[in-house]
Design a protein around this motif. Sequence first.
Motif, PDB file in Angstrom:
ATOM      1  N   GLY A  53      -5.014  20.470 -95.623  1.00 18.04           N
ATOM      2  CA  GLY A  53      -3.750  19.794 -95.874  1.00 18.04           C
ATOM      3  C   GLY A  53      -3.301  18.881 -94.757  1.00 18.04           C
ATOM      4  N   LYS A  54      -3.929  18.961 -93.604  1.00 16.41           N
ATOM      5  CA  LYS A  54      -3.547  18.118 -92.474  1.00 16.41           C
ATOM      6  C   LYS A  54      -4.233  16.756 -92.575  1.00 16.41           C
ATOM      7  CE  LYS A  54      -2.570  18.896 -87.578  1.00 16.41           C
ATOM      8  NZ  LYS A  54      -2.672  19.909 -86.513  1.00 16.41           N
ATOM      9  N   LYS A  55      -3.492  15.709 -92.229  1.00 20.01           N
ATOM     10  CA  LYS A  55      -4.019  14.345 -92.361  1.00 20.01           C
ATOM     11  C   LYS A  55      -3.888  13.610 -91.028  1.00 20.01           C
ATOM     12  CE  LYS A  55      -2.938  11.972 -96.047  1.00 20.01           C
ATOM     13  NZ  LYS A  55      -2.137  11.172 -97.028  1.00 20.01           N
ATOM     14  N   ILE A  56      -4.915  12.848 -90.693  1.00 22.45           N
ATOM     15  CA  ILE A  56      -4.887  11.970 -89.525  1.00 22.45           C
ATOM     16  C   ILE A  56      -4.834  10.527 -90.024  1.00 22.45           C
ATOM     17  CG2 ILE A  56      -6.144  11.160 -87.496  1.00 22.45           C
ATOM     18  CD1 ILE A  56      -5.107  13.946 -87.127  1.00 22.45           C
ATOM     19  N   LEU A  57      -3.885   9.770 -89.509  1.00 18.70           N
ATOM     20  CA  LEU A  57      -3.722   8.360 -89.878  1.00 18.70           C
ATOM     21  C   LEU A  57      -4.073   7.483 -88.682  1.00 18.70           C
ATOM     22  CD1 LEU A  57      -2.556   5.981 -91.618  1.00 18.70           C
ATOM     23  CD2 LEU A  57      -0.331   6.532 -90.602  1.00 18.70           C
ATOM     24  N   VAL A  58      -4.929   6.492 -88.920  1.00 14.46           N
ATOM     25  CA  VAL A  58      -5.297   5.512 -87.890  1.00 14.46           C
ATOM     26  C   VAL A  58      -5.039   4.123 -88.458  1.00 14.46           C
ATOM     27  CG1 VAL A  58      -7.134   4.591 -86.425  1.00 14.46           C
ATOM     28  CG2 VAL A  58      -7.076   7.045 -86.954  1.00 14.46           C
ATOM     29  N   MET A  59      -4.156   3.374 -87.802  1.00 16.59           N
ATOM     30  CA  MET A  59      -3.890   1.994 -88.211  1.00 16.59           C
ATOM     31  C   MET A  59      -4.227   1.066 -87.063  1.00 16.59           C
ATOM     32  SD  MET A  59      -0.297   2.493 -90.302  1.00 16.59           S
ATOM     33  CE  MET A  59      -0.236   0.756 -90.791  1.00 16.59           C
ATOM     34  N   GLY A  60      -4.808  -0.080 -87.395  1.00 14.74           N
ATOM     35  CA  GLY A  60      -5.181  -1.017 -86.355  1.00 14.74           C
ATOM     36  C   GLY A  60      -5.517  -2.378 -86.924  1.00 14.74           C
ATOM     37  N   ILE A  61      -6.029  -3.232 -86.049  1.00 16.70           N
ATOM     38  CA  ILE A  61      -6.459  -4.578 -86.421  1.00 16.70           C
ATOM     39  C   ILE A  61      -7.873  -4.771 -85.900  1.00 16.70           C
ATOM     40  CG2 ILE A  61      -6.005  -7.059 -86.201  1.00 16.70           C
ATOM     41  CD1 ILE A  61      -3.086  -6.330 -85.611  1.00 16.70           C
ATOM     42  N   VAL A  62      -8.773  -5.171 -86.766  1.00 19.25           N
ATOM     43  CA  VAL A  62     -10.156  -5.437 -86.372  1.00 19.25           C
ATOM     44  C   VAL A  62     -10.187  -6.671 -85.478  1.00 19.25           C
ATOM     45  CG1 VAL A  62     -12.484  -5.950 -87.208  1.00 19.25           C
ATOM     46  CG2 VAL A  62     -10.995  -4.430 -88.529  1.00 19.25           C
ATOM     47  N   ASP A  63     -11.048  -6.655 -84.470  1.00 16.24           N
ATOM     48  CA  ASP A  63     -11.200  -7.822 -83.596  1.00 16.24           C
ATOM     49  C   ASP A  63     -11.740  -9.022 -84.381  1.00 16.24           C
ATOM     50  OD1 ASP A  63     -10.226  -6.407 -81.487  1.00 16.24           O
ATOM     51  OD2 ASP A  63     -12.122  -6.265 -80.408  1.00 16.24           O
ATOM     52  N   LEU A  64     -11.630 -10.196 -83.772  1.00 15.89           N
ATOM     53  CA  LEU A  64     -12.024 -11.432 -84.452  1.00 15.89           C
ATOM     54  C   LEU A  64     -13.535 -11.502 -84.688  1.00 15.89           C
ATOM     55  CD1 LEU A  64     -11.159 -14.177 -85.573  1.00 15.89           C
ATOM     56  CD2 LEU A  64     -11.390 -15.111 -83.258  1.00 15.89           C
ATOM     57  N   ASN A  65     -14.332 -11.082 -83.692  1.00 14.25           N
ATOM     58  CA  ASN A  65     -15.797 -11.103 -83.830  1.00 14.25           C
ATOM     59  C   ASN A  65     -16.347  -9.701 -83.561  1.00 14.25           C
ATOM     60  OD1 ASN A  65     -16.224 -14.042 -84.245  1.00 14.25           O
ATOM     61  ND2 ASN A  65     -15.301 -14.171 -82.195  1.00 14.25           N
ATOM     62  N   PRO A  66     -16.148  -8.773 -84.501  1.00 14.57           N
ATOM     63  CA  PRO A  66     -16.501  -7.378 -84.238  1.00 14.57           C
ATOM     64  C   PRO A  66     -17.979  -7.083 -84.454  1.00 14.57           C
ATOM     65  CG  PRO A  66     -15.596  -7.564 -86.430  1.00 14.57           C
ATOM     66  CD  PRO A  66     -15.527  -8.942 -85.823  1.00 14.57           C
ATOM     67  N   GLU A  67     -18.483  -6.126 -83.706  1.00 13.48           N
ATOM     68  CA  GLU A  67     -19.799  -5.553 -83.959  1.00 13.48           C
ATOM     69  C   GLU A  67     -19.658  -4.185 -84.621  1.00 13.48           C
ATOM     70  OE1 GLU A  67     -22.215  -5.461 -80.480  1.00 13.48           O
ATOM     71  OE2 GLU A  67     -21.994  -7.610 -80.071  1.00 13.48           O
ATOM     72  N   SER A  68     -18.806  -3.321 -84.035  1.00 16.32           N
ATOM     73  CA  SER A  68     -18.612  -1.991 -84.601  1.00 16.32           C
ATOM     74  C   SER A  68     -17.371  -1.354 -84.006  1.00 16.32           C
ATOM     75  CB  SER A  68     -19.829  -1.099 -84.326  1.00 16.32           C
ATOM     76  OG  SER A  68     -19.967  -0.858 -82.933  1.00 16.32           O
ATOM     77  N   PHE A  69     -16.859  -0.338 -84.678  1.00 19.04           N
ATOM     78  CA  PHE A  69     -15.863   0.553 -84.083  1.00 19.04           C
ATOM     79  C   PHE A  69     -16.043   1.936 -84.690  1.00 19.04           C
ATOM     80  CE2 PHE A  69     -13.278  -1.030 -87.721  1.00 19.04           C
ATOM     81  CZ  PHE A  69     -12.808   0.169 -88.238  1.00 19.04           C
TER      82      PHE A  69
END
Length: 229
Positions: A108-124
């Motif tokens: 029942g527990k939830k983890i929320l991650v909000m963000g913005i992808v970089d302009l020229n991303p390889e991975s995250f």
Amino acid sequence: MAGTVAERDALVSAALLPPWGSGTGTGTGRGWGGRAGQAPHGGYLRSGAGGEPEGLRLPLPQRSPFYLQKIEDGHLNNSLGSPVQADVYFPRLIVPFCGHIKGGMRPGKKILVMGIVDLNPESFGISLTCGESEDPPADVAIELKAVFTDRQFIRNSCVAGEWGEEQSSIPYFPFIPDQPFRVEILCEHPRFRIFVDGHQLFDFYHRIETLSAIDTIKINGDLQLTKLG
């Protein structure tokens, strides 16, 4: 936080900016670095003479050296209070990020991650681990890695130093360079359910039985964090 706005301004002006990491990684999800010039909460570094960082374009409380986040009952909240007011504190939302989940995971527990992808991303990557030890390495309950070159969203786990079977099947790749995203990791009895921007993308069945031992979140790679919860 005690003190007037002027006093806080004086403290901010006197504080040294933290060092910014550089470089990215393309390995198995361990040891990705932050990108140079990256700032939390969608802010950015302005260059002064000689190209040195001059400051952060952020609201005053977020620039303050006393700005911290805390996790309490599974939620991250902004706090301007003294560190004695909560059980767990850790640094600002700067990548690479590591934070403690109070009480660990449970159904029942939830983890929320909000963000913005970089302009020229390889991975995250986003990982939920059993502690933050590097030697010996902590067990990884789930590691989510978005790889932009292959348009894959890979997930795996590592128990007792051994990585398990990698999973990569997805109906579509949900991340876009220079665009915001919202990832939710919902813990259920048999599995994690992963949602991106409100759409369920896949399930990942638990490989670690003691859910309460999953008490750390780590985030690395080519993104800016805007909110955790």
